[in-house]
Scaffold this active site. Structure first.
Site, PDB file in Angstrom:
ATOM      1  N   GLU A  16       0.852  -1.194   0.000  1.00 42.10           N
ATOM      2  CA  GLU A  16       0.000   0.000   0.000  1.00 42.10           C
ATOM      3  C   GLU A  16       0.889   1.247   0.000  1.00 42.10           C
ATOM      4  O   GLU A  16       1.881   1.305   0.718  1.00 42.10           O
ATOM      5  CB  GLU A  16      -0.900   0.008   1.239  1.00 42.10           C
ATOM      6  N   GLY A 108     -14.230   5.755   5.057  1.00 42.92           N
ATOM      7  CA  GLY A 108     -13.335   6.871   5.392  1.00 42.92           C
ATOM      8  C   GLY A 108     -13.655   7.359   6.786  1.00 42.92           C
ATOM      9  O   GLY A 108     -14.691   6.997   7.363  1.00 42.92           O
ATOM     10  N   GLN A 172      -7.276  -4.135   8.832  1.00 50.45           N
ATOM     11  CA  GLN A 172      -6.577  -3.087   9.561  1.00 50.45           C
ATOM     12  C   GLN A 172      -5.300  -3.704  10.136  1.00 50.45           C
ATOM     13  O   GLN A 172      -5.235  -4.923  10.352  1.00 50.45           O
ATOM     14  CB  GLN A 172      -7.493  -2.604  10.704  1.00 50.45           C
TER      15      GLN A 172
HETATM   16  P1  FAD Z   1     -17.700   0.786   7.323  1.00 43.67           P
HETATM   17  O1  FAD Z   1     -17.611  -0.581   6.802  1.00 43.67           O
HETATM   18  O2  FAD Z   1     -18.794   1.655   6.792  1.00 43.67           O
HETATM   19  O3  FAD Z   1     -17.796   0.695   8.913  1.00 43.67           O
HETATM   20  C1  FAD Z   1     -17.665   1.858   9.721  1.00 43.67           C
HETATM   21  C2  FAD Z   1     -18.409   1.635  11.023  1.00 43.67           C
HETATM   22  O4  FAD Z   1     -19.812   1.591  10.758  1.00 43.67           O
HETATM   23  C3  FAD Z   1     -18.079   0.303  11.716  1.00 43.67           C
HETATM   24  O5  FAD Z   1     -18.065   0.532  13.086  1.00 43.67           O
HETATM   25  C4  FAD Z   1     -19.224  -0.613  11.301  1.00 43.67           C
HETATM   26  O6  FAD Z   1     -19.468  -1.634  12.259  1.00 43.67           O
HETATM   27  C5  FAD Z   1     -20.375   0.385  11.238  1.00 43.67           C
HETATM   28  N1  FAD Z   1     -21.415  -0.009  10.282  1.00 43.67           N
HETATM   29  C6  FAD Z   1     -21.255  -0.516   9.029  1.00 43.67           C
HETATM   30  N2  FAD Z   1     -22.454  -0.735   8.459  1.00 43.67           N
HETATM   31  C7  FAD Z   1     -23.389  -0.370   9.356  1.00 43.67           C
HETATM   32  C8  FAD Z   1     -24.812  -0.361   9.350  1.00 43.67           C
HETATM   33  N3  FAD Z   1     -25.513  -0.808   8.310  1.00 43.67           N
HETATM   34  N4  FAD Z   1     -25.468   0.096  10.459  1.00 43.67           N
HETATM   35  C9  FAD Z   1     -24.779   0.553  11.542  1.00 43.67           C
HETATM   36  N5  FAD Z   1     -23.419   0.563  11.595  1.00 43.67           N
HETATM   37  C10 FAD Z   1     -22.739   0.113  10.531  1.00 43.67           C
HETATM   38  N6  FAD Z   1      -9.276   5.708   5.210  1.00 43.67           N
HETATM   39  C11 FAD Z   1      -9.121   6.706   4.296  1.00 43.67           C
HETATM   40  O7  FAD Z   1      -9.552   7.832   4.548  1.00 43.67           O
HETATM   41  N7  FAD Z   1      -8.489   6.483   3.097  1.00 43.67           N
HETATM   42  C12 FAD Z   1      -7.993   5.277   2.763  1.00 43.67           C
HETATM   43  O8  FAD Z   1      -7.438   5.104   1.678  1.00 43.67           O
HETATM   44  C13 FAD Z   1      -8.133   4.200   3.696  1.00 43.67           C
HETATM   45  N8  FAD Z   1      -7.684   2.953   3.417  1.00 43.67           N
HETATM   46  C14 FAD Z   1      -7.891   1.926   4.303  1.00 43.67           C
HETATM   47  C15 FAD Z   1      -7.449   0.635   3.980  1.00 43.67           C
HETATM   48  C16 FAD Z   1      -7.641  -0.421   4.869  1.00 43.67           C
HETATM   49  C17 FAD Z   1      -7.159  -1.800   4.501  1.00 43.67           C
HETATM   50  C18 FAD Z   1      -8.277  -0.189   6.111  1.00 43.67           C
HETATM   51  C19 FAD Z   1      -8.490  -1.309   7.095  1.00 43.67           C
HETATM   52  C20 FAD Z   1      -8.717   1.082   6.449  1.00 43.67           C
HETATM   53  C21 FAD Z   1      -8.532   2.146   5.540  1.00 43.67           C
HETATM   54  N9  FAD Z   1      -8.976   3.442   5.835  1.00 43.67           N
HETATM   55  C22 FAD Z   1      -8.809   4.463   4.927  1.00 43.67           C
HETATM   56  C23 FAD Z   1      -9.596   3.743   7.134  1.00 43.67           C
HETATM   57  C24 FAD Z   1     -11.134   3.576   7.079  1.00 43.67           C
HETATM   58  O9  FAD Z   1     -11.688   4.537   6.213  1.00 43.67           O
HETATM   59  C25 FAD Z   1     -11.635   3.751   8.508  1.00 43.67           C
HETATM   60  O10 FAD Z   1     -11.242   2.662   9.286  1.00 43.67           O
HETATM   61  C26 FAD Z   1     -13.118   4.044   8.658  1.00 43.67           C
HETATM   62  O11 FAD Z   1     -13.329   4.436  10.018  1.00 43.67           O
HETATM   63  C27 FAD Z   1     -14.035   2.857   8.398  1.00 43.67           C
HETATM   64  O12 FAD Z   1     -14.058   2.526   7.068  1.00 43.67           O
HETATM   65  P2  FAD Z   1     -14.892   1.209   6.568  1.00 43.67           P
HETATM   66  O13 FAD Z   1     -14.854   1.250   5.101  1.00 43.67           O
HETATM   67  O14 FAD Z   1     -14.414  -0.004   7.244  1.00 43.67           O
HETATM   68  O15 FAD Z   1     -16.338   1.611   7.109  1.00 43.67           O
END
Ligand code: FAD
Length: 280
Positions: A16, A108, A172
């Protein structure tokens, strides 16, 4: 090539990187990619700035450059939580323009005080990207997402990503492999069948670790605490010990049958090189 196809052939090793500040043509960026490309990664993913700090439009361009100039498959990250519909349409258009085939669809981090716009969750973004022809990936959290108090609920939301079209997951960072193995067992029991790649970040400094544990909630095993204690005043030795720890962690994960390895290179090819040498 779609990353889902790579997973059918092997357990990929991926890197990455993040878009550099300043001009894209900067020597340092191409030096980073030239060095990383010699290590033969199966794909390189490019992060996406979720906030207003700029550089967001560069993700697609860089992912395109990785494919066309370096002949390596790429994956563009795409965040949604701070974007409106027009911004997302432009993001998707850029991804197509640069020939990007793989997208890590993410929520994000929410900017404090900002309103969630079109999508609140990554799974909603994935649903929306269906039909665009991308191979979609998603993020997952072996120790649970920091905002979700109930790990079972977090897993249900992860299952929603698979249902929404995610073909692979990247974790993560974590330092304790036992957390990853427990998570995989629970994820498989919860019906998550797609490949899950562990994401590994070597520790390079105490400040970096402090930032990480507060932003993502990763737990610190005793071995890491010992390294931090022992080399508190010796940054070079701490870095070396961190790289050696990452190598041991990866070897154990590979022996343990992990679906691949994703290395957070922090745009420091030297670190990736040392890890890859350690693995050989
Ligand atoms: P989601 O999957 O939407 O989850 C976020 C939260 O919402 C979780 O607590 C989940 O349990 C909850 N949730 C999900 N669906 C629901 C629902 N239907 N109802 C209620 N709650 C729900 N960040 C950046 O800004 N740029 C990047 O390029 C970036 N790359 C990343 C790459 C990896 C491999 C990882 C692990 C993280 C990365 N992140 C990045 C960080 C990421 O954006 C954050 O961890 C963010 O807080 C959560 O993103 P997510 O896509 O997992 O969110």
């Amino acid at each position: 090539m779609k990353i889902a196809e790579i997973f059918k052939q092997k357990r990929p090793v991926s890197f990455e990187i993040f878009p550099p500040k300043g001009e894209l043509s900067t020597e340092s960026f191409h030096q980073t990619l030239s060095a990383l490309s010699t290590l033969g990664p199966d794909y390189i993913s490019v992060t996406c700035s979720a906030g207003g700090s700029g550089g967001r439009e560069r993700t697609a361009e860089l992912a395109g450059i990785i494919r066309t100039q370096y002949g390596i498959e790429s994956c563009a990250h795409l965040t949604c939580v701070n974007s409106d519909a027009q911004m997302l349409r432009e993001d998707v258009q850029r991804l197509h323009e640069h020939g990007v085939e793989n997208v890590l669809a993410l929520r994000g981090d929410v900017i404090p005080g900002a309103q969630a716009r079109v999508f609140r969750y990554a799974s909603q973004l994935m649903e929306n990207l269906r039909g665009e022809g991308f191979c979609l990936g998603g993020a997952c959290y072996p120790e649970g997402h920091i905002e979700c108090a109930d790990p079972a609920e977090d897993l249900r939301h992860l299952y929603e990503k698979q249902q929404a079209g995610a073909a692979f997951l990247v974790t993560q960072l974590f330092f304790d492999n036992a957390c990853f193995y427990r998570f995989i067992e629970k994820a498989r029991a919860a019906g998550i069948t797609i490949p899950v790649t562990p994401g590994i970040m070597p520790i390079l400094s105490k400040a970096q670790i402090e930032r990480m544990i507060f932003t993502c909630g990763a737990s610190l095993p005793a071995d890491i605490i010992r390294i931090l204690y022992r080399y508190e005043n010796d940054p070079e030795s701490l870095k070396q010990a961190g790289i050696e720890y990452a190598v041991r962690q990866i070897l154990d994960l590979q022996r343990g049958g992990a679906d691949g390895i994703h290395i957070y290179t922090m745009n420091r090819p030297q670190i990736a090189m040392q890890i890859m040498e350690g693995l050989r």
